[in-house]
Design an enzyme around this catalytic site. Structure first.
Site, PDB file in Angstrom:
ATOM      1  N   LYS A 116      18.332 -27.301 -16.055  1.00 36.58           N
ATOM      2  CA  LYS A 116      17.328 -26.442 -15.644  1.00 36.58           C
ATOM      3  C   LYS A 116      17.858 -25.008 -15.112  1.00 36.58           C
ATOM      4  CE  LYS A 116      13.630 -29.808 -14.559  1.00 36.58           C
ATOM      5  NZ  LYS A 116      14.181 -30.909 -15.267  1.00 36.58           N
ATOM      6  N   GLU A 200      13.238 -20.925  -7.069  1.00 32.71           N
ATOM      7  CA  GLU A 200      12.658 -19.830  -7.580  1.00 32.71           C
ATOM      8  C   GLU A 200      11.151 -19.491  -7.073  1.00 32.71           C
ATOM      9  OE1 GLU A 200      11.944 -21.675 -11.477  1.00 32.71           O
ATOM     10  OE2 GLU A 200      10.315 -22.641 -10.796  1.00 32.71           O
ATOM     11  N   ASN A 235       4.174 -32.879  -6.959  1.00 32.29           N
ATOM     12  CA  ASN A 235       4.843 -32.179  -8.145  1.00 32.29           C
ATOM     13  C   ASN A 235       5.006 -33.286  -9.557  1.00 32.29           C
ATOM     14  OD1 ASN A 235       5.454 -29.951  -7.027  1.00 32.29           O
ATOM     15  ND2 ASN A 235       7.007 -30.770  -5.682  1.00 32.29           N
ATOM     16  N   GLU A 275       7.485 -25.799 -21.300  1.00 30.48           N
ATOM     17  CA  GLU A 275       6.715 -25.879 -20.046  1.00 30.48           C
ATOM     18  C   GLU A 275       6.508 -24.452 -19.476  1.00 30.48           C
ATOM     19  OE1 GLU A 275       7.196 -28.717 -17.220  1.00 30.48           O
ATOM     20  OE2 GLU A 275       7.457 -30.506 -18.556  1.00 30.48           O
ATOM     21  N   GLU A 288      10.500 -24.098 -18.094  1.00 29.34           N
ATOM     22  CA  GLU A 288      11.726 -25.231 -18.388  1.00 29.34           C
ATOM     23  C   GLU A 288      11.515 -26.057 -19.853  1.00 29.34           C
ATOM     24  OE1 GLU A 288      12.015 -28.229 -15.447  1.00 29.34           O
ATOM     25  OE2 GLU A 288      10.356 -29.382 -16.146  1.00 29.34           O
ATOM     26  N   ASN A 290      11.919 -29.412 -21.847  1.00 29.07           N
ATOM     27  CA  ASN A 290      12.382 -30.895 -21.845  1.00 29.07           C
ATOM     28  C   ASN A 290      12.576 -31.444 -23.112  1.00 29.07           C
ATOM     29  OD1 ASN A 290      11.599 -31.790 -18.918  1.00 29.07           O
ATOM     30  ND2 ASN A 290       9.689 -30.909 -19.325  1.00 29.07           N
ATOM     31  N   PHE A 348      -0.944 -42.280  -0.941  1.00 26.61           N
ATOM     32  CA  PHE A 348      -0.334 -42.485  -2.083  1.00 26.61           C
ATOM     33  C   PHE A 348       1.182 -43.093  -2.020  1.00 26.61           C
ATOM     34  CE2 PHE A 348      -3.462 -39.116  -2.901  1.00 26.61           C
ATOM     35  CZ  PHE A 348      -4.259 -39.651  -3.886  1.00 26.61           C
TER      36      PHE A 348
END
Length: 670
Positions: A116, A200, A235, A275, A288, A290, A348
């Site tokens: 990345k 970032e 995320n 993305e 990024e 993938n 979760f």
């Protein structure tokens, strides 16, 4: 074309690749760890090779084990799936040295885009719009704090070799940068063997929209539309759809062309995903690339009709793409829900155990609806603590977005999973959420709409009537069946008692039988709480887990479980305890005392099965609200347990390295 390929992965993605390979007439080889000895992907493959102990670092993450399995079985190529070794250039190079084909991009593209930090630099040099950030090596927490201050809060701390939401933290202050840096680096090292992170700018209220690209070795590169992946938790993507309800044709074309340009710049050869973060004004920024198949690829397949795994295999075999950009059409709408082994009512947190019952909805085409379920488990499978908690990917397709969402709602209501906690109640509730249905999304959707976590959804008046109708219908059949089995000619055999009461949780609803006969299929008219009669029709039989039928003309799929003094009925993310009874029984039940739960306010309970990574306090220590008490790891994610109030530690009941069950007492408070 290859005669035999090996799938260097597990679970649903291994099963997914095997299906396409078999469709193409290609033999398959599965690899498995100790934990996966009886896994579905092992049974589906033509051959299977054991590659080591349960931890991924001792099995699936070891290139030499994969290469040895190829040599043992004669596999000519390896499909890496996603995660594990899928974006490791050194693995691709090691395969090439052995004359084994990697079903994916070449090492050059993996190196340029797979990391990345390097991909950000490369994209910037290629004039691709990128999010402001620091792409160099971050030395320590002090350095991270300095960089974040220069960029401006909020910032995103991300693992360089990361993916799947692991090794990622959002920081809104100096304190959160320091803690987030350490947590992200620790998770990155644990999950990927690489503790490098970068920072970032975090775009407020962003949408996460990605472009699917496909390229061959003969100069052709295409984009296959976009996927909206903004519904995320920690995320981690939860729900995806294609196309995006936000993009217009102009923006889609601009994003697609930029994605293709980036792919061509690195001589990309395979399926890949670029993305982007998109703001409210449709400005988009490269996030990024993938260099692998994405988890959410099925929604693209459903709207384009293109099998991405097949195309990856054909490209790797040296074939030219048989489609042009003008051939790519987006047809209808597709939605994907990720079913996770996690407890939505405990914030979760992960859940592990054996699937005592696992019955997905039927796959196939039903009129204008398509249902697809990508999974790697079956009834009896064990969800372990060693791997990702995803159980299945349920997908629906329909001619338009709302129809696809409604189909998903019905499919989720029909998806039976017992033995573990799971997020189906949350997914079902989400399908009814007005903001989701309207397409007003951002990556902060879940945090904004459920700031205190997901709580059980309380039914409104119309929904309570549905629960009451289903409970009454089931009770009438139950009583009639008992009468018939006993051989008695009771009032329920041939005609019905008129008046009933249904208790739903703590409330009571009067129900009147207006007309009808008890039979299978059943059709009776009920007046609930004095309302207009509703026709209840169903062919449900005692013992069926799914009550399928109509109430007032509306199609209903509700899950039925036995409960103390009643039934647990789940529908559209709601779950109630319901009991239909005669009025005199209800009158007496109202007099029964309520049983109260035990007081655990002076204990820290382990919220999920997991490993104690660290204990941050000592006996007798005074702790302020918000301070860290302990860190527990489950399914490769570190969970920080913090004090909810000011308190004093009275007793420590666990230590680092302990494996704890859910609700085990970690410590006690004075």
């Amino acid at each position: 074309m290859f005669k035999k390929i090996l799938i260097a992965n597990r679970g649903e993605i291994a099963c997914r690749v095997i299906k396409t390979a078999h469709k193409m007439g290609i033999a398959t080889v599965a690899v498995y760890s100790d934990a996966d000895r009886d896994a579905v992907h092992v049974e589906m493959a033509d051959e299977a090779v054991h590659i080591g102990p349960s931890p991924a670092a001792q099995s699936y993450l070891l290139p030499e084990k994969i290469i040895a399995a190829c040599k043992e079985t004669g596999a000519q190529a390896v499909h890496p799936g996603y995660g594990f070794l899928s974006e490791r250039a050194s693995f691709c190079e090691a395969l090439e040295k052995e004359g084994i084909v990697f079903i994916g991009p070449k090492p050059k593209a993996i190196k340029a885009m797979g990391d990345k930090i390097e991909s950000k630099k490369f994209a910037s040099e290629a004039k691709v719009s990128t999010v402001p950030g620091w792409l160099g090596v971050i030395e320590d927490a002090d350095h991270a704090e300095k960089i974040a201050g220069e960029i401006g809060y909020p910032v995103m701390i991300k693992a360089s070799a990361g993916g799947g939401g692991k090794g990622m933290r959002i920081a809104w202050s100096k304190a959160e940068v320091r803690d987030g840096f350490e947590r992200a680096r620790s998770e990155a090292k644990s999950s990927f063997g690489d503790d490098r992170v970068f920072i970032e700018k975090f775009v407020v209220d962003p949408r996460h929209i990605e472009i699917q690209v496909l390229a061959d070795a003969h100069g052709t590169a295409l984009y296959l539309g976009e996927r909206e992946c903004s519904i995320q938790r920690r995320n981690q993507k939860v729900v995806e759809e294609a196309p995006s309800p936000f993009l217009d044709a102009k923006t889609r074309k601009a994003m697609g062309e930029q994605a293709v340009a980036l792919a061509k710049a690195v001589d990309y050869q395979s399926a890949g995903t670029v993305e982007f973060i998109v703001d409210k004004d449709k400005n988009f920024y490269f996030l990024e690339m993938n260099t692998r198949l994405q988890v959410e690829h099925p929604v693209t397949e459903l709207v384009t009709g293109i099998d991405l795994v097949e195309q990856m295999i054909r490209v790797a075999a040296g074939e030219k793409l048989g489609i042009k950009q003008s051939d790519v059409k987006l047809n209808g709408w597709a939605v994907e829900s990720r079913l996770y082994a996690e407890d939505p009512f405990r914030n979760f947190l992960p859940s592990i155990g054996r699937l005592t019952r696992y019955r997905p909805p039927e796959e196939g085409t039903f009129g204008d609806i398509v249902i697809r379920n990508d999974t790697g488990v079956a009834e009896g499978s064990e969800i372990s603590m060693f791997y990702d908690p995803m159980v299945a990917k349920l997908c629906t397709w329909a001619p338009n977005r709302l129809a696809a969402i409604d189909a998903m709602s019905q499919a989720l209501d029909s998806f039976v999973v017992d033995g573990i906690e799971h997020n189906i109640p949350f997914l079902s509730a989400l399908m009814q959420h007005p903001r989701w249905r309207e397409g007003r999304l951002s990556t902060g959707f879940i945090a904004e709409e459920y700031p205190d976590g997901f709580a059980p959804v309380a039914p409104d008046g119309d929904e309570r009537a549905v629960f009451a109708a289903v409970a009454t219908a089931i009770e009438l059949l139950r009583r009639d069946r008992l009468d018939r089995l006993s051989g008695r000619l009771a009032p329920h055999s041939g005609h019905l008692k008129r008046d009933w009461v249904v208790k739903i949780d703590a409330g009571y609803l009067p129900v009147e039988i207006v007309d009808g006969m008890v039979s299978i299929p059943m059709e009776v008219d009920l007046s609930i709480d004095g309302g207009k009669p509703l026709t209840v029709a169903s062919d449900w039989r005692p013992g069926d887990v799914i009550w399928q039928g109509t109430v007032g003309g509306d199609s209903i799929a509700a899950q039925i479980r036995p409960a103390l003094n009643g039934l647990r009925i789940a529908w559209k993310g709601m779950s109630v305890i319901a009991r239909a009874m005669l009025p005199r029984t209800a009158e007496l039940e109202r007099l029964m005392p309520e049983k109260l739960p035990p007081d655990t306010s002076k204990m820290l309970l382990c919220p999920m099965p997991g490993l104690v990574v660290s204990i941050a306090v000592a006996e007798g220590q005074e702790v302020k609200a918000g301070e860290t008490l302990a860190v527990v790891e489950a399914m490769k994610m570190e969970n920080v347990l913090r004090a909810e109030r000011d308190l004093t530690i009275a007793k420590l009941n666990a230590k680092p390295g302990d494996s704890l069950a859910v609700d085990a007492v970690i410590m006690e408070f004075a």
